[in-house]
Structure formats: structure tokens, C-alpha cells
Design a protein around this motif. Structure first.
Motif, PDB file in Angstrom:
ATOM      1  N   GLY A  33     -32.929 -53.957  19.116  1.00  0.00           N
ATOM      2  CA  GLY A  33     -32.125 -52.741  19.002  1.00  0.00           C
ATOM      3  C   GLY A  33     -32.794 -51.620  19.765  1.00  0.00           C
ATOM      4  N   ARG A  34     -32.283 -50.428  19.621  1.00  0.00           N
ATOM      5  CA  ARG A  34     -32.848 -49.278  20.344  1.00  0.00           C
ATOM      6  C   ARG A  34     -34.294 -48.997  19.960  1.00  0.00           C
ATOM      7  N   ASP A  35     -34.670 -49.324  18.700  1.00  0.00           N
ATOM      8  CA  ASP A  35     -36.010 -48.984  18.230  1.00  0.00           C
ATOM      9  C   ASP A  35     -36.700 -50.127  17.487  1.00  0.00           C
ATOM     10  N   TYR A  36     -36.339 -51.371  17.774  1.00  0.00           N
ATOM     11  CA  TYR A  36     -37.012 -52.496  17.137  1.00  0.00           C
ATOM     12  C   TYR A  36     -36.817 -53.778  17.946  1.00  0.00           C
ATOM     13  N   LEU A  37     -37.711 -54.719  17.709  1.00  0.00           N
ATOM     14  CA  LEU A  37     -37.593 -56.071  18.252  1.00  0.00           C
ATOM     15  C   LEU A  37     -38.015 -57.015  17.133  1.00  0.00           C
ATOM     16  N   ALA A  70     -42.079 -55.753  22.397  1.00  0.00           N
ATOM     17  CA  ALA A  70     -41.300 -54.555  22.057  1.00  0.00           C
ATOM     18  C   ALA A  70     -41.715 -53.392  22.953  1.00  0.00           C
ATOM     19  N   ALA A  71     -43.011 -53.225  23.168  1.00  0.00           N
ATOM     20  CA  ALA A  71     -43.488 -52.147  24.046  1.00  0.00           C
ATOM     21  C   ALA A  71     -42.902 -52.299  25.439  1.00  0.00           C
ATOM     22  N   TYR A  72     -42.900 -53.517  25.933  1.00  0.00           N
ATOM     23  CA  TYR A  72     -42.381 -53.779  27.281  1.00  0.00           C
ATOM     24  C   TYR A  72     -40.873 -53.516  27.352  1.00  0.00           C
ATOM     25  N   ILE A  73     -40.122 -54.123  26.460  1.00  0.00           N
ATOM     26  CA  ILE A  73     -38.657 -54.047  26.507  1.00  0.00           C
ATOM     27  C   ILE A  73     -38.149 -52.650  26.153  1.00  0.00           C
ATOM     28  N   LEU A  74     -38.678 -52.065  25.085  1.00  0.00           N
ATOM     29  CA  LEU A  74     -38.144 -50.783  24.606  1.00  0.00           C
ATOM     30  C   LEU A  74     -38.652 -49.585  25.392  1.00  0.00           C
ATOM     31  N   SER A  75     -39.633 -49.814  26.262  1.00  0.00           N
ATOM     32  CA  SER A  75     -40.138 -48.725  27.104  1.00  0.00           C
ATOM     33  C   SER A  75     -39.642 -48.826  28.538  1.00  0.00           C
ATOM     34  N   GLY A  76     -38.727 -49.718  28.791  1.00  0.00           N
ATOM     35  CA  GLY A  76     -38.167 -49.839  30.135  1.00  0.00           C
ATOM     36  C   GLY A  76     -38.714 -51.015  30.920  1.00  0.00           C
ATOM     37  N   GLY A  77     -40.016 -51.276  30.819  1.00  0.00           N
ATOM     38  CA  GLY A  77     -40.622 -52.457  31.394  1.00  0.00           C
ATOM     39  C   GLY A  77     -40.667 -52.565  32.903  1.00  0.00           C
ATOM     40  N   LYS A  78     -40.269 -51.571  33.630  1.00  0.00           N
ATOM     41  CA  LYS A  78     -40.188 -51.682  35.087  1.00  0.00           C
ATOM     42  C   LYS A  78     -41.540 -51.367  35.735  1.00  0.00           C
ATOM     43  N   THR A 103     -40.951 -57.873  12.690  1.00  0.00           N
ATOM     44  CA  THR A 103     -40.147 -56.772  13.217  1.00  0.00           C
ATOM     45  C   THR A 103     -41.085 -55.667  13.668  1.00  0.00           C
ATOM     46  N   ALA A 104     -41.034 -55.369  14.964  1.00  0.00           N
ATOM     47  CA  ALA A 104     -41.889 -54.341  15.560  1.00  0.00           C
ATOM     48  C   ALA A 104     -41.087 -53.065  15.753  1.00  0.00           C
ATOM     49  N   VAL A 105     -41.623 -51.955  15.235  1.00  0.00           N
ATOM     50  CA  VAL A 105     -41.002 -50.639  15.411  1.00  0.00           C
ATOM     51  C   VAL A 105     -42.073 -49.668  15.901  1.00  0.00           C
ATOM     52  N   PRO A 106     -41.686 -48.730  16.759  1.00  0.00           N
ATOM     53  CA  PRO A 106     -42.689 -47.802  17.286  1.00  0.00           C
ATOM     54  C   PRO A 106     -43.064 -46.732  16.270  1.00  0.00           C
ATOM     55  N   ILE A 107     -44.350 -46.433  16.232  1.00  0.00           N
ATOM     56  CA  ILE A 107     -44.845 -45.283  15.484  1.00  0.00           C
ATOM     57  C   ILE A 107     -45.071 -44.139  16.466  1.00  0.00           C
ATOM     58  N   HIS A 108     -45.613 -44.503  17.651  1.00  0.00           N
ATOM     59  CA  HIS A 108     -45.865 -43.524  18.720  1.00  0.00           C
ATOM     60  C   HIS A 108     -45.645 -44.216  20.056  1.00  0.00           C
TER      61      HIS A 108
END
Length: 140
Positions: A33-37, A70-78, A103-108
Motif C-alpha cells: 500500500g502507500r505506507d506498508y509492505l 519496503a524502503a526500496y519500493i515505497l521510496s521510489g527505488g529509482k 508488515t513493514a511501515v515507516p517510522i521515519h
């Protein structure tokens, strides 16, 4: 993120898993989703301790896999590689069979470092482990 975007993203991630530890441990990404993997791993002989319960190292591998991807995908990954630089995990409950879900969700989400919370639950949604993962963004 609509269903078509989710399916496409999950297919891309699946391609990254071939011939890796994720394939060895049978880790599969099941939701985004927008804020989880969310990733799933079976509790099988390959992921158990000799006593028959889920191995803490396999659980940690699942947590780092979910958080790093999650860091890669939800941060754009390019053009950026996201690497785990610190993992802290607490194991709360043992599990002997079924699946576990991370389930990974961002804290920062900083431009250089990110902090992720990864909760690991069983098929009945019981909390098995909780992890914090720090990732760093590096140019590819």
C-alpha cells in the motif's frame, strides 16, 4: 494504490526474489500500500529450530527482507539501493506451523536513512515478533 498498481508492484518485487535467500526461505510478498509492505513466510523445516519452532534467525531475515524492500519500493527505488544497517528484533511468541506475515511501515523516511517498524504475526494475527530496521539509501 489501486489493485492494478498493487499487482504490478508485487510482480516487480517477485522478480527480485529469484535465486536469493528470499527464495530459499520461501518468502513471498503478498500486499503493498502507500505506507506498508507485507510479506509471508511458511513455518517449515527450513525455517524451524531443531525443537520445531520458528527460528529467530529466519524471523529476522523475514523482517529485514520486508523492511528493506519496503524502503526500496515505497521510496521510489529509482537508482537507489536501500540496505539494512541495523536490525533490532524481539521475539514474543513461538510458532510451530502455518505462516508468519511481516508488515513493514515507516517510522521515519529521511533522504539518507529510514527507520521501519516490522511486525511479524501468525495466521491468527497473534504478534510473534516486533523489529526495528534502519536502512540507508545508497546510489546504485
Amino acid at each position: 494504490m489501486n489493485e492494478q498498481e498493487k499487482r504490478k508492484t508485487l510482480e516487480v518485487i517477485k522478480g527480485f526474489s529469484r535465486h536469493t535467500l528470499m527464495e530459499t526461505l520461501d518468502i513471498e510478498f503478498v500486499d503493498v500500500g502507500r505506507d506498508y509492505l507485507k510479506a509471508k513466510m511458511p513455518v517449515i523445516n527450513a525455517t524451524r529450530q531443531p525443537e520445531g519452532i520458528l527460528h529467530g534467525g529466519a524471523t529476522a531475515a523475514l523482517a529485514e527482507t520486508a523492511g528493506s524492500m519496503a524502503a526500496y519500493i515505497l521510496s521510489g527505488g529509482k537508482g537507489i539501493a536501500y540496505r539494512g544497517i541495523e536490525l533490532s528484533i524481539n521475539h514474543i511468541k513461538g510458532v510451530c506451523s502455518g505462516n508468519v506475515y511481516a508488515t513493514a511501515v515507516p517510522i521515519h523516511k529521511g533522504s539518507t536513512t529510514q527507520l521501519w517498524e516490522v511486525s511479524i504475526r501468525d495466521d491468527e494475527n497473534n504478534l510473534i515478533s516486533i523489529a526495528k530496521l534502519t536502512t540507508i539509501a545508497l546510489p546504485n
